[in-house]
Design a protein around this motif. Sequence first.
Motif, PDB file in Angstrom:
ATOM      1  N   GLU A 135       0.868  -1.307   0.172  1.00 16.51           N
ATOM      2  CA  GLU A 135       0.059  -0.132  -0.070  1.00 16.51           C
ATOM      3  C   GLU A 135       0.701   1.299   0.199  1.00 16.51           C
ATOM      4  O   GLU A 135       0.678   2.121  -0.857  1.00 16.51           O
ATOM      5  CB  GLU A 135      -1.044  -0.017   1.127  1.00 16.51           C
ATOM      6  N   ARG A 174      -5.836 -11.011   6.886  1.00 14.41           N
ATOM      7  CA  ARG A 174      -4.693 -11.290   7.323  1.00 14.41           C
ATOM      8  C   ARG A 174      -4.408 -12.754   7.310  1.00 14.41           C
ATOM      9  O   ARG A 174      -2.914 -13.249   7.353  1.00 14.41           O
ATOM     10  CB  ARG A 174      -4.796 -11.361   9.012  1.00 14.41           C
ATOM     11  N   GLU A 199      -0.136  -7.371  10.638  1.00 10.94           N
ATOM     12  CA  GLU A 199      -0.352  -6.147  10.078  1.00 10.94           C
ATOM     13  C   GLU A 199      -0.673  -6.125   8.630  1.00 10.94           C
ATOM     14  O   GLU A 199       0.480  -6.487   7.907  1.00 10.94           O
ATOM     15  CB  GLU A 199       0.897  -5.277  10.582  1.00 10.94           C
ATOM     16  N   PRO A 259      -2.821  -3.821   5.263  1.00 12.16           N
ATOM     17  CA  PRO A 259      -3.578  -2.718   5.175  1.00 12.16           C
ATOM     18  C   PRO A 259      -4.903  -3.044   5.015  1.00 12.16           C
ATOM     19  O   PRO A 259      -5.605  -3.957   5.174  1.00 12.16           O
ATOM     20  CB  PRO A 259      -3.247  -2.552   3.704  1.00 12.16           C
ATOM     21  N   VAL A 260      -5.857  -1.964   5.231  1.00 12.07           N
ATOM     22  CA  VAL A 260      -7.321  -2.086   5.247  1.00 12.07           C
ATOM     23  C   VAL A 260      -7.916  -2.662   4.118  1.00 12.07           C
ATOM     24  O   VAL A 260      -7.516  -2.402   2.828  1.00 12.07           O
ATOM     25  CB  VAL A 260      -8.006  -0.593   5.508  1.00 12.07           C
ATOM     26  N   GLY A 261      -8.781  -3.724   4.100  1.00 17.09           N
ATOM     27  CA  GLY A 261      -9.313  -4.347   2.954  1.00 17.09           C
ATOM     28  C   GLY A 261      -8.552  -5.683   2.912  1.00 17.09           C
ATOM     29  O   GLY A 261      -8.951  -6.361   1.876  1.00 17.09           O
TER      30      GLY A 261
END
Length: 234
Positions: free
Chosen positions: A143, A218, A211, A213-215
């Motif tokens: 990202e 995991r 950890e 990014p959003v979306g």
Amino acid sequence: MIRLLTALPLLAASAVASAQWQPSAELGIVATSGNSDTTSVNGRFGLTGEDADWTHDYHLAALRTESNDDLTANRYEIGARSARKLGERSYLGAAARYENDDFAAYDYQGTFALNYGTWLLRDEHRSLQLEGGPGVRLARGSETGEDETSALLRGFGEYKHQLTDSTRFFNTLLVEAADDNTFAQNDIGIAVSINKSLALKAAYQVRHNTEVPVGTERTDTLTSVNIVWSPKAE
């Protein structure tokens, strides 16, 4: 990082020539057609070697999936481990791993670690191997596009059990823990011999990054059934 991978064998250059090497290769292909066209290919090549003083373990693995002409998975990984035996049960060594994944939280992750390891079990039918140590992690966020460098602690465990003459169970766990991300991968499965050189392997893989990014998920999983080639050592 790739230079570290290729340099690991040089750490044991004097022992490489005398080691007994064992290659292996595996391939799995799944294709569907009709309402949806999907093709998935995964493969792995491995090379292990051992002599009186050293052990070596190198591998190359890849996964590629297309669905309705769209690429949905594209990953490859290179790994290397070499270790100097301290006795029948313990050793000191180094391990390096590099992966490139077009659909993960990180464009690439590379790690290098020094390890102390031990075989808690090692006989004709069973083996249990544990190792761990400090290292460094290099990564680039998919990202942000920024390179990251951090210290890490690496842990590795592998259990193998020859259930019968033709059936082997295995479970392998790798954990690379750093401040900015902890990566964990577990592979569990069973391999059944077809003949002296071929086997059918069914496995379930779980990969997890703490950890992302959003979306982005995991956890990734992979269920595979592969044909494995591994010539028996004379």
